[in-house]
Design a protein around this motif. Sequence first.
Motif, PDB file in Angstrom:
ATOM      1  N   LEU A  51       0.847  -1.192   0.000  1.00 22.76           N
ATOM      2  CA  LEU A  51       0.000   0.000   0.000  1.00 22.76           C
ATOM      3  C   LEU A  51       0.885   1.244   0.000  1.00 22.76           C
ATOM      4  CD1 LEU A  51      -2.663  -1.040   2.649  1.00 22.76           C
ATOM      5  CD2 LEU A  51      -3.188  -0.406   0.294  1.00 22.76           C
ATOM      6  N   SER A  52       0.696   2.109  -0.976  1.00 19.20           N
ATOM      7  CA  SER A  52       1.382   3.403  -0.936  1.00 19.20           C
ATOM      8  C   SER A  52       0.536   4.424  -0.184  1.00 19.20           C
ATOM      9  CB  SER A  52       1.687   3.895  -2.349  1.00 19.20           C
ATOM     10  OG  SER A  52       0.533   3.865  -3.160  1.00 19.20           O
ATOM     11  N   ASP A  53      -0.760   4.227  -0.166  1.00 26.68           N
ATOM     12  CA  ASP A  53      -1.670   4.913   0.750  1.00 26.68           C
ATOM     13  C   ASP A  53      -2.835   3.957   0.983  1.00 26.68           C
ATOM     14  OD1 ASP A  53      -3.798   5.383  -1.248  1.00 26.68           O
ATOM     15  OD2 ASP A  53      -2.421   6.864  -2.082  1.00 26.68           O
ATOM     16  N   GLU A  54      -3.826   4.350   1.766  1.00 32.36           N
ATOM     17  CA  GLU A  54      -4.857   3.394   2.183  1.00 32.36           C
ATOM     18  C   GLU A  54      -5.713   2.884   1.032  1.00 32.36           C
ATOM     19  OE1 GLU A  54      -8.230   6.678   3.614  1.00 32.36           O
ATOM     20  OE2 GLU A  54      -7.143   5.461   5.084  1.00 32.36           O
ATOM     21  N   ASP A  55      -5.694   3.565  -0.108  1.00 28.86           N
ATOM     22  CA  ASP A  55      -6.540   3.168  -1.228  1.00 28.86           C
ATOM     23  C   ASP A  55      -5.760   2.825  -2.491  1.00 28.86           C
ATOM     24  OD1 ASP A  55      -9.006   3.430   0.122  1.00 28.86           O
ATOM     25  OD2 ASP A  55      -8.936   5.611  -0.140  1.00 28.86           O
ATOM     26  N   THR A  56      -4.453   2.697  -2.410  1.00 30.13           N
ATOM     27  CA  THR A  56      -3.640   2.418  -3.595  1.00 30.13           C
ATOM     28  C   THR A  56      -2.654   1.296  -3.323  1.00 30.13           C
ATOM     29  OG1 THR A  56      -3.776   4.752  -4.252  1.00 30.13           O
ATOM     30  CG2 THR A  56      -2.127   3.393  -5.356  1.00 30.13           C
ATOM     31  N   LEU A  57      -2.730   0.246  -4.115  1.00 31.32           N
ATOM     32  CA  LEU A  57      -1.782  -0.861  -4.086  1.00 31.32           C
ATOM     33  C   LEU A  57      -0.916  -0.790  -5.340  1.00 31.32           C
ATOM     34  CD1 LEU A  57      -4.033  -3.886  -3.031  1.00 31.32           C
ATOM     35  CD2 LEU A  57      -1.947  -3.197  -1.845  1.00 31.32           C
ATOM     36  N   SER A  58       0.381  -0.985  -5.207  1.00 27.80           N
ATOM     37  CA  SER A  58       1.246  -0.977  -6.380  1.00 27.80           C
ATOM     38  C   SER A  58       2.451  -1.872  -6.132  1.00 27.80           C
ATOM     39  CB  SER A  58       1.707   0.445  -6.712  1.00 27.80           C
ATOM     40  OG  SER A  58       2.458   0.984  -5.640  1.00 27.80           O
ATOM     41  N   GLY A  59       3.078  -2.316  -7.225  1.00 23.11           N
ATOM     42  CA  GLY A  59       4.247  -3.165  -7.088  1.00 23.11           C
ATOM     43  C   GLY A  59       4.769  -3.617  -8.430  1.00 23.11           C
ATOM     44  N   VAL A  60       5.448  -4.744  -8.430  1.00 21.73           N
ATOM     45  CA  VAL A  60       6.069  -5.285  -9.641  1.00 21.73           C
ATOM     46  C   VAL A  60       5.631  -6.732  -9.830  1.00 21.73           C
ATOM     47  CG1 VAL A  60       8.074  -3.773  -9.461  1.00 21.73           C
ATOM     48  CG2 VAL A  60       8.136  -6.011  -8.370  1.00 21.73           C
ATOM     49  N   PHE A  61       5.865  -7.261 -11.040  1.00 27.72           N
ATOM     50  CA  PHE A  61       5.584  -8.663 -11.291  1.00 27.72           C
ATOM     51  C   PHE A  61       6.673  -9.253 -12.178  1.00 27.72           C
ATOM     52  CE2 PHE A  61       3.557  -6.587 -14.912  1.00 27.72           C
ATOM     53  CZ  PHE A  61       3.931  -7.398 -15.975  1.00 27.72           C
ATOM     54  N   THR A  62       6.826 -10.564 -12.071  1.00 20.31           N
ATOM     55  CA  THR A  62       7.715 -11.306 -12.962  1.00 20.31           C
ATOM     56  C   THR A  62       6.944 -12.491 -13.515  1.00 20.31           C
ATOM     57  OG1 THR A  62       8.602 -12.738 -11.225  1.00 20.31           O
ATOM     58  CG2 THR A  62       9.737 -10.653 -11.607  1.00 20.31           C
ATOM     59  N   VAL A  63       7.373 -12.964 -14.661  1.00 26.87           N
ATOM     60  CA  VAL A  63       6.673 -14.057 -15.332  1.00 26.87           C
ATOM     61  C   VAL A  63       7.644 -15.215 -15.565  1.00 26.87           C
ATOM     62  CG1 VAL A  63       5.456 -14.784 -17.424  1.00 26.87           C
ATOM     63  CG2 VAL A  63       5.066 -12.495 -16.473  1.00 26.87           C
ATOM     64  N   THR A  64       7.211 -16.414 -15.161  1.00 24.78           N
ATOM     65  CA  THR A  64       7.935 -17.635 -15.526  1.00 24.78           C
ATOM     66  C   THR A  64       7.192 -18.268 -16.692  1.00 24.78           C
ATOM     67  OG1 THR A  64       8.719 -17.992 -13.263  1.00 24.78           O
ATOM     68  CG2 THR A  64       8.743 -19.881 -14.748  1.00 24.78           C
ATOM     69  N   ALA A  65       7.847 -18.337 -17.840  1.00 26.00           N
ATOM     70  CA  ALA A  65       7.196 -18.816 -19.063  1.00 26.00           C
ATOM     71  C   ALA A  65       7.737 -20.188 -19.462  1.00 26.00           C
ATOM     72  CB  ALA A  65       7.410 -17.825 -20.200  1.00 26.00           C
ATOM     73  N   TRP A  66       6.881 -20.987 -20.055  1.00 24.37           N
ATOM     74  CA  TRP A  66       7.256 -22.312 -20.573  1.00 24.37           C
ATOM     75  C   TRP A  66       7.905 -23.174 -19.491  1.00 24.37           C
ATOM     76  CZ3 TRP A  66       9.322 -17.938 -23.342  1.00 24.37           C
ATOM     77  CH2 TRP A  66       8.473 -17.479 -24.343  1.00 24.37           C
ATOM     78  N   PHE A  67       7.525 -22.961 -18.247  1.00 21.13           N
ATOM     79  CA  PHE A  67       7.992 -23.717 -17.082  1.00 21.13           C
ATOM     80  C   PHE A  67       9.454 -23.450 -16.715  1.00 21.13           C
ATOM     81  CE2 PHE A  67       4.611 -26.391 -18.894  1.00 21.13           C
ATOM     82  CZ  PHE A  67       3.787 -26.540 -17.797  1.00 21.13           C
ATOM     83  N   VAL A  68      10.273 -22.921 -17.615  1.00 29.39           N
ATOM     84  CA  VAL A  68      11.721 -22.887 -17.392  1.00 29.39           C
ATOM     85  C   VAL A  68      12.334 -21.491 -17.419  1.00 29.39           C
ATOM     86  CG1 VAL A  68      12.107 -25.232 -18.222  1.00 29.39           C
ATOM     87  CG2 VAL A  68      12.123 -23.332 -19.857  1.00 29.39           C
ATOM     88  N   VAL A  69      11.704 -20.538 -18.064  1.00 28.89           N
ATOM     89  CA  VAL A  69      12.318 -19.219 -18.244  1.00 28.89           C
ATOM     90  C   VAL A  69      11.797 -18.277 -17.168  1.00 28.89           C
ATOM     91  CG1 VAL A  69      12.790 -17.319 -19.830  1.00 28.89           C
ATOM     92  CG2 VAL A  69      12.443 -19.637 -20.721  1.00 28.89           C
ATOM     93  N   ARG A  70      12.583 -18.101 -16.101  1.00 26.09           N
ATOM     94  CA  ARG A  70      12.215 -17.161 -15.042  1.00 26.09           C
ATOM     95  C   ARG A  70      12.495 -15.736 -15.490  1.00 26.09           C
ATOM     96  NH1 ARG A  70      10.507 -18.463 -10.392  1.00 26.09           N
ATOM     97  NH2 ARG A  70      11.116 -16.429  -9.562  1.00 26.09           N
ATOM     98  N   ASP A  71      11.673 -14.806 -15.007  1.00 17.95           N
ATOM     99  CA  ASP A  71      11.807 -13.392 -15.368  1.00 17.95           C
ATOM    100  C   ASP A  71      11.768 -13.197 -16.884  1.00 17.95           C
ATOM    101  OD1 ASP A  71      12.109 -12.852 -12.666  1.00 17.95           O
ATOM    102  OD2 ASP A  71      14.282 -12.982 -12.758  1.00 17.95           O
ATOM    103  N   ALA A  72      11.017 -14.076 -17.572  1.00 15.22           N
ATOM    104  CA  ALA A  72      10.896 -13.940 -19.023  1.00 15.22           C
ATOM    105  C   ALA A  72      10.292 -12.591 -19.380  1.00 15.22           C
ATOM    106  CB  ALA A  72      10.026 -15.066 -19.579  1.00 15.22           C
TER     107      ALA A  72
END
Length: 574
Positions: A543-564
Amino acid sequence: PLIHVDNGAVFADEPLVVEIPIQITPDEFAMAFYYDVQTGELEGIPVAQLTTDRITFVTSHFSDFVITKIPWFILENVSADTGFVPGIDDWQFTNHGSYLAPKGHCAGQAISAMWYYYEQRLRAGEPPLYGRFDNNDYSLDTPYLWQDDSWGYRFASMVHDTLIDWDDRSRAFFKSMGEVSDRLTWGAFAYALLQTGEPQYVAIYNADGGHAMVVYKMAQGLLYVADPNYPGRTDRVIRFENGAFLPYYSGASATAISEQGESAYPHIRYMAKSVMTDWTAIGTEYQKVLAGTAGDDRFPDYKLEYLSDFNETTGEGIWSPAPDVLELTEEDTVKPGEGYRGQVVFRLTPLVGLGDVIGSLYEGANRVQYFSSSGVEHQVSFRYALTPGIHHLGVQFDDYEPVTADKGRINYIDFHRFKVIYEPEDLTGKWEGAWQIRSADKAQKYIKEMLVKLLMAFGVDEAKAWEAADAGFQEDPNLYNDRALTIIFERAEPNARDRYRMQVFMPDTDTIAYEGEASYREGILSFKVKAGDNTTFEFTGSLSDEDTLSGVFTVTAWFVVRDAVTGDWLLVRQ
């Protein structure tokens, strides 16, 4: 000819003055340049004297170098722009000095900015430096508060004091260079900018001391400088008129300017970027910035604690280490005593001998308390009243150094940012926003590699297979567009504060695309979303304030490629 001097790659403790016989005409200028045999890159070396049959330059290390010449009339009309721009490529904080460099850390600030521009932005493709480490990458932007930029600030001080030893080394260099003429200095800047296209280091002096800056552009008798006392300013210039420099006005630090006004610096000198310090050592120190440990081995250490409970036997409070994220309920606050209900008490204790300790408590970017030390341990303590929600607190920690009987100097040591979550926020409800891809480099690389292997299996030469893969690959022009995201959270159990059931919806539909569980511990929300092809998205945020959520994401693709694929996301409570 290429001249090679081998002294074991040792960085000299004192300046080395080198004389080399040459042959030029009075209408020519000559200059020595370090030469990188692997990259072909040049770097100017400070010139001390120049005649038609001899050049004298000053260095602190040896490597391959060349002497090269150019007609003076070309230099007198040089216009050069390196691409370095104050407000983009300098540091965002002002040079006030620190515990390591109480009179200012101008050289460290200038050289570290040049190092970042050259090694990180141009070579490694990193973002511009200005604001890059604002608030130490904490999840709250404070662009107008320099005190909480301690990673970069301590890094600049370390480069200034430990890697350069500015006061002693600069005096030695000025002495070794002698009374080099302004015309030679102007020629050195012009030729170096012309040959390298890179920012140059300028040192200026008066009877009271010196100051360091970055020359990033040259035009019509002006050297444009990035002055650490005036970060982000593009109007600071050194003027060259009738064969001589006009005095440049600044100060040893911004603090000195505020107290005494600007001073005139009549002596201007050209310096190479690697002549004042071991260039590679800056990279080692920079890794500590990324690790959040910049200056830890030189700045005074301390511990930060909070009053967590009360010992009935001893009749004393119990102090516990303050974590980066502290979650408290109203019941927690009264454990030390009823008088602390709804409040939290912190204590900062220096672990080395210091004089008086002073500092400030900040809520966000606002200073809410000022405190000074007491007792033989020079501890400082402060009490803060809490309201339900998230409090982005920070403690500035300074040393007070007496200068005269009635005047002292405040020397910056550190700023520690932490989060207090009081009566943790309930995330239950509907949240809407978007997610955006920032990088898909690994995914694209994997696709190309698979295509190359397929082509090679059919007998295509590897080089031609890569050429075909590069030519045939086309990036989706909409890849980096915002994509809608809607999530509904409800507590996994009625009293659970750290686990939520979640429903993820497709854009513009009422269809549930994914159901799962999210965790919310120590202020960090984390959850995974699996696509139909088993591609897994891992989200983290807060939470950056009481009504806002923010962040980052990463994707693992094809079972093997992390942070694709990597990116960021933001949701707003509906």
